[in-house]
Design a protein around this motif. Structure first.
Motif, PDB file in Angstrom:
ATOM      1  N   SER A  14      -6.857  -2.786   9.948  1.00  0.00           N
ATOM      2  CA  SER A  14      -6.190  -2.226   8.774  1.00  0.00           C
ATOM      3  C   SER A  14      -5.416  -0.945   9.081  1.00  0.00           C
ATOM      4  O   SER A  14      -4.446  -0.635   8.410  1.00  0.00           O
ATOM      5  CB  SER A  14      -7.200  -1.996   7.663  1.00  0.00           C
ATOM      6  OG  SER A  14      -8.088  -0.979   8.027  1.00  0.00           O
ATOM      7  N   ALA A  15      -5.840  -0.198  10.104  1.00  0.00           N
ATOM      8  CA  ALA A  15      -5.109   1.037  10.440  1.00  0.00           C
ATOM      9  C   ALA A  15      -3.688   0.712  10.892  1.00  0.00           C
ATOM     10  O   ALA A  15      -2.752   1.446  10.613  1.00  0.00           O
ATOM     11  CB  ALA A  15      -5.842   1.822  11.526  1.00  0.00           C
ATOM     12  N   GLN A  16      -3.557  -0.420  11.579  1.00  0.00           N
ATOM     13  CA  GLN A  16      -2.231  -0.830  12.058  1.00  0.00           C
ATOM     14  C   GLN A  16      -1.328  -1.187  10.873  1.00  0.00           C
ATOM     15  O   GLN A  16      -0.153  -0.813  10.849  1.00  0.00           O
ATOM     16  CB  GLN A  16      -2.401  -2.039  12.978  1.00  0.00           C
ATOM     17  CG  GLN A  16      -1.255  -2.216  13.951  1.00  0.00           C
ATOM     18  CD  GLN A  16      -1.462  -3.467  14.788  1.00  0.00           C
ATOM     19  OE1 GLN A  16      -2.593  -3.910  14.992  1.00  0.00           O
ATOM     20  NE2 GLN A  16      -0.380  -4.044  15.267  1.00  0.00           N
ATOM     21  N   ALA A  18      -1.740   0.043   7.869  1.00  0.00           N
ATOM     22  CA  ALA A  18      -1.483   1.328   7.206  1.00  0.00           C
ATOM     23  C   ALA A  18      -0.329   2.060   7.891  1.00  0.00           C
ATOM     24  O   ALA A  18       0.547   2.619   7.228  1.00  0.00           O
ATOM     25  CB  ALA A  18      -2.739   2.193   7.225  1.00  0.00           C
ATOM     26  N   ARG A  19      -0.339   2.045   9.220  1.00  0.00           N
ATOM     27  CA  ARG A  19       0.698   2.749   9.990  1.00  0.00           C
ATOM     28  C   ARG A  19       2.077   2.181   9.654  1.00  0.00           C
ATOM     29  O   ARG A  19       3.014   2.920   9.374  1.00  0.00           O
ATOM     30  CB  ARG A  19       0.396   2.560  11.485  1.00  0.00           C
ATOM     31  CG  ARG A  19       0.898   3.669  12.362  1.00  0.00           C
ATOM     32  CD  ARG A  19       0.455   3.440  13.796  1.00  0.00           C
ATOM     33  NE  ARG A  19      -0.990   3.319  13.910  1.00  0.00           N
ATOM     34  CZ  ARG A  19      -1.615   2.365  14.601  1.00  0.00           C
ATOM     35  NH1 ARG A  19      -0.935   1.429  15.230  1.00  0.00           N
ATOM     36  NH2 ARG A  19      -2.929   2.343  14.659  1.00  0.00           N
ATOM     37  N   ARG A  21       3.008   0.393   6.992  1.00  0.00           N
ATOM     38  CA  ARG A  21       3.373   0.627   5.590  1.00  0.00           C
ATOM     39  C   ARG A  21       3.767   2.084   5.379  1.00  0.00           C
ATOM     40  O   ARG A  21       4.716   2.388   4.661  1.00  0.00           O
ATOM     41  CB  ARG A  21       2.207   0.263   4.670  1.00  0.00           C
ATOM     42  CG  ARG A  21       1.914  -1.226   4.649  1.00  0.00           C
ATOM     43  CD  ARG A  21       0.766  -1.535   3.718  1.00  0.00           C
ATOM     44  NE  ARG A  21       1.030  -1.104   2.353  1.00  0.00           N
ATOM     45  CZ  ARG A  21       0.104  -0.622   1.530  1.00  0.00           C
ATOM     46  NH1 ARG A  21      -1.148  -0.499   1.946  1.00  0.00           N
ATOM     47  NH2 ARG A  21       0.409  -0.250   0.322  1.00  0.00           N
ATOM     48  N   LEU A  22       3.033   2.981   6.015  1.00  0.00           N
ATOM     49  CA  LEU A  22       3.330   4.413   5.895  1.00  0.00           C
ATOM     50  C   LEU A  22       4.719   4.723   6.436  1.00  0.00           C
ATOM     51  O   LEU A  22       5.504   5.431   5.806  1.00  0.00           O
ATOM     52  CB  LEU A  22       2.257   5.212   6.641  1.00  0.00           C
ATOM     53  CG  LEU A  22       2.406   6.729   6.638  1.00  0.00           C
ATOM     54  CD1 LEU A  22       2.325   7.278   5.220  1.00  0.00           C
ATOM     55  CD2 LEU A  22       1.312   7.375   7.489  1.00  0.00           C
ATOM     56  N   GLN A  23       5.019   4.177   7.612  1.00  0.00           N
ATOM     57  CA  GLN A  23       6.336   4.432   8.206  1.00  0.00           C
ATOM     58  C   GLN A  23       7.446   3.970   7.276  1.00  0.00           C
ATOM     59  O   GLN A  23       8.418   4.687   7.046  1.00  0.00           O
ATOM     60  CB  GLN A  23       6.444   3.718   9.561  1.00  0.00           C
ATOM     61  CG  GLN A  23       5.810   4.532  10.670  1.00  0.00           C
ATOM     62  CD  GLN A  23       5.524   3.713  11.912  1.00  0.00           C
ATOM     63  OE1 GLN A  23       5.720   2.494  11.915  1.00  0.00           O
ATOM     64  NE2 GLN A  23       5.048   4.357  12.955  1.00  0.00           N
ATOM     65  N   VAL A  25       7.326   3.438   3.960  1.00  0.00           N
ATOM     66  CA  VAL A  25       7.395   4.173   2.702  1.00  0.00           C
ATOM     67  C   VAL A  25       8.026   5.557   2.929  1.00  0.00           C
ATOM     68  O   VAL A  25       8.808   6.052   2.118  1.00  0.00           O
ATOM     69  CB  VAL A  25       5.992   4.228   2.044  1.00  0.00           C
ATOM     70  CG1 VAL A  25       5.191   5.423   2.463  1.00  0.00           C
ATOM     71  CG2 VAL A  25       6.105   4.198   0.537  1.00  0.00           C
TER      72      VAL A  25
ATOM     73  N   ILE B 147      -2.752   6.442   3.372  1.00  0.00           N
ATOM     74  CA  ILE B 147      -1.299   6.377   3.167  1.00  0.00           C
ATOM     75  C   ILE B 147      -0.843   7.280   2.019  1.00  0.00           C
ATOM     76  O   ILE B 147       0.108   8.034   2.167  1.00  0.00           O
ATOM     77  CB  ILE B 147      -0.834   4.932   2.868  1.00  0.00           C
ATOM     78  CG1 ILE B 147      -1.233   3.996   3.999  1.00  0.00           C
ATOM     79  CG2 ILE B 147       0.679   4.887   2.703  1.00  0.00           C
ATOM     80  CD1 ILE B 147      -0.742   2.578   3.794  1.00  0.00           C
ATOM     81  N   GLY B 183     -10.358   1.089  14.566  1.00  0.00           N
ATOM     82  CA  GLY B 183      -9.013   0.707  14.131  1.00  0.00           C
ATOM     83  C   GLY B 183      -8.882   0.455  12.654  1.00  0.00           C
ATOM     84  O   GLY B 183      -7.977  -0.250  12.214  1.00  0.00           O
ATOM     85  N   ASP B 184      -9.761   1.045  11.858  1.00  0.00           N
ATOM     86  CA  ASP B 184      -9.686   0.847  10.419  1.00  0.00           C
ATOM     87  C   ASP B 184      -9.349   2.119   9.655  1.00  0.00           C
ATOM     88  O   ASP B 184      -9.499   2.172   8.437  1.00  0.00           O
ATOM     89  CB  ASP B 184     -10.997   0.246   9.887  1.00  0.00           C
ATOM     90  CG  ASP B 184     -10.992  -1.272  10.002  1.00  0.00           C
ATOM     91  OD1 ASP B 184      -9.897  -1.861   9.918  1.00  0.00           O
ATOM     92  OD2 ASP B 184     -12.066  -1.859  10.194  1.00  0.00           O
ATOM     93  N   MET B 185      -8.921   3.158  10.380  1.00  0.00           N
ATOM     94  CA  MET B 185      -8.480   4.383   9.695  1.00  0.00           C
ATOM     95  C   MET B 185      -7.375   5.015  10.530  1.00  0.00           C
ATOM     96  O   MET B 185      -7.443   4.997  11.763  1.00  0.00           O
ATOM     97  CB  MET B 185      -9.661   5.353   9.545  1.00  0.00           C
ATOM     98  CG  MET B 185      -9.305   6.625   8.795  1.00  0.00           C
ATOM     99  SD  MET B 185     -10.729   7.708   8.544  1.00  0.00           S
ATOM    100  CE  MET B 185     -11.228   7.253   6.901  1.00  0.00           C
ATOM    101  N   LEU B 186      -6.364   5.563   9.851  1.00  0.00           N
ATOM    102  CA  LEU B 186      -5.294   6.258  10.559  1.00  0.00           C
ATOM    103  C   LEU B 186      -5.898   7.388  11.376  1.00  0.00           C
ATOM    104  O   LEU B 186      -6.723   8.135  10.889  1.00  0.00           O
ATOM    105  CB  LEU B 186      -4.285   6.831   9.564  1.00  0.00           C
ATOM    106  CG  LEU B 186      -3.430   5.829   8.783  1.00  0.00           C
ATOM    107  CD1 LEU B 186      -2.700   6.543   7.649  1.00  0.00           C
ATOM    108  CD2 LEU B 186      -2.431   5.132   9.693  1.00  0.00           C
TER     109      LEU B 186
END
Lengths: 90, 267
Positions: A14-16, A18-19, A21-23, A25, B147, B183-186
């Motif tokens: 999920s962090a990937q 998030a990365r 989507r963040l970029q 947005v 995010i 790998g589940d948090m920024l």
């Protein structure tokens, strides 16, 4: 996510997500252009350019890109194959 | 003595501005720097309860600004740390009772009496935020590894630059090392990559922040707490010390695991 999916790497962590989507947005936020505005811009662009040259409207892509410190509006506009050339090829 | 004014802000609410203000203030005062914390969140006062000083309030920020009391009378002395003071926000007024010029004037009057002034900014990007950053020599932007919080931090960084208060420095709060590791948090690299700003603090998630707030004792005064140690590191970096960022360890140590079994609250 099941253990099997995890083992075979079927789902992205999920962090990937998030990365990515963040970029995206942030690119839109910083440019002050929402995805909806970008769509409207694309329609205007297609209309304006079509007055001068035949384009393949379905293949038009308007996107925002971000380099280190510059935001770039990138339009990819494929031209419709010209009649002359089509005749030559035919 | 000429104080340096540091404002802690975030855009998004609930990411830890008040906790950071209380703890950085306590950490600076604990090593002997006279420090005044100011709650600039008029109408939604909270720094007083986090610092455990809610029962001592007589005068507040708006009383000083409107001349109903002397500056000294609104400065509440901390219970534990000598040289730590709080100027509380007014609870019954709103942000329009204070102007950016009022905040600059107030801080200028305070500067000769202390070494640090730490201002807790309200959430949002309106008047209260502008009041809080007006007197700042340095702005610390605090975010969580989510995010929504990072997006708001990006917006705040832009506004701070537009106000001529940039570049600020970043605190990433409530990091869960175990989640980052799997790998589940920024992680901090992901966040610094998009925000392009200098990091001044990396604070791990810690149950003790809650138990400390329950008791009104800043966690920075707790030697055994991992977030407390991160806040003490931020204070040292503010003071110009070159403090390396300790690696956030995802592994829970044996001792801590036993401690958790014995004290499930983490207190």
């Amino acid at each position: 996510m099941s253990l099997r999916d995890r083992l075979f790497g079927r789902e992205r962590r999920s962090a990937q997500t998030a990365r990515k989507r963040l970029q995206l947005v942030l690119i839109h936020d910083r440019a002050g252009l929402s995805p909806g505005t970008l769509d409207a811009l694309k329609d205007d662009l297609v209309a304006a350019i079509s007055r001068h040259v035949d384009i393949d409207a379905s293949g038009v892509h308007v996107t925002l890109r971000s380099d280190r410190d510059k935001q770039r509006l990138v339009a990819d506009i494929p031209l419709a194959p010209s009649r002359e050339r089509r005749r030559e090829l035919g | 003595m000429t104080a340096k004014v540091v404002t802690i802000t975030s855009g998004k609410g609930g990411v830890g501005k008040t906790t950071a203000t209380a703890n950085i203030g306590a950490a600076l005062a604990a090593v002997g720097h006279p420090t005044v914390c100011i709650d600039a969140d008029i109408g939604l006062r909270n720094l007083d309860v986090v610092m455990g000083l809610e029962n001592r309030i007589v005068y507040d920020l708006v009383d000083v600004i409107e001349g109903r009391c002397k500056l000294r009378q609104a400065m509440i002395k901390d219970k534990r740390v000598a040289d730590l003071y709080l100027i509380p926000a007014a609870q019954t007024r709103d942000k329009t009772s204070v102007s950016p010029q009022d905040m600059i004037r107030l801080c200028d009057e305070l500067r000769s009496h202390c070494a640090w002034i730490i201002i807790d900014s309200p959430a949002g990007i309106e008047r209260g935020f502008r009041n809080a950053i007006a007197p700042a020599d340095l702005v610390l932007i605090i975010t969580n590894p989510e995010i929504s919080a990072v997006r708001d931090a990006d917006r705040i960084i832009g506004l701070i630059e537009a106000e001529g208060k940039g570049p600020g420095k970043l605190i990433i709060n409530r990091v869960k090392p175990e989640m980052v590791k799997r790998g589940d948090m920024l992680g901090e690299d992901d966040i610094l990559d998009v925000l392009a700003i200098e990091l001044i603090g990396l604070v791990p998630e810690d149950d003790r922040v809650i138990t400390a707030a329950n008791q009104g004792t800043p966690v920075a005064l707790d030697d055994g707490s991992r977030s407390g140690s991160a806040f003490r590191d931020i204070a040292r970096r503010l003071d110009g010390e070159d403090v390396p960022f300790p690696p956030l360890d995802g592994q829970v140590g044996l001792l801590e695991r036993i401690a958790r079994l014995v004290r499930p609250g983490g207190e």
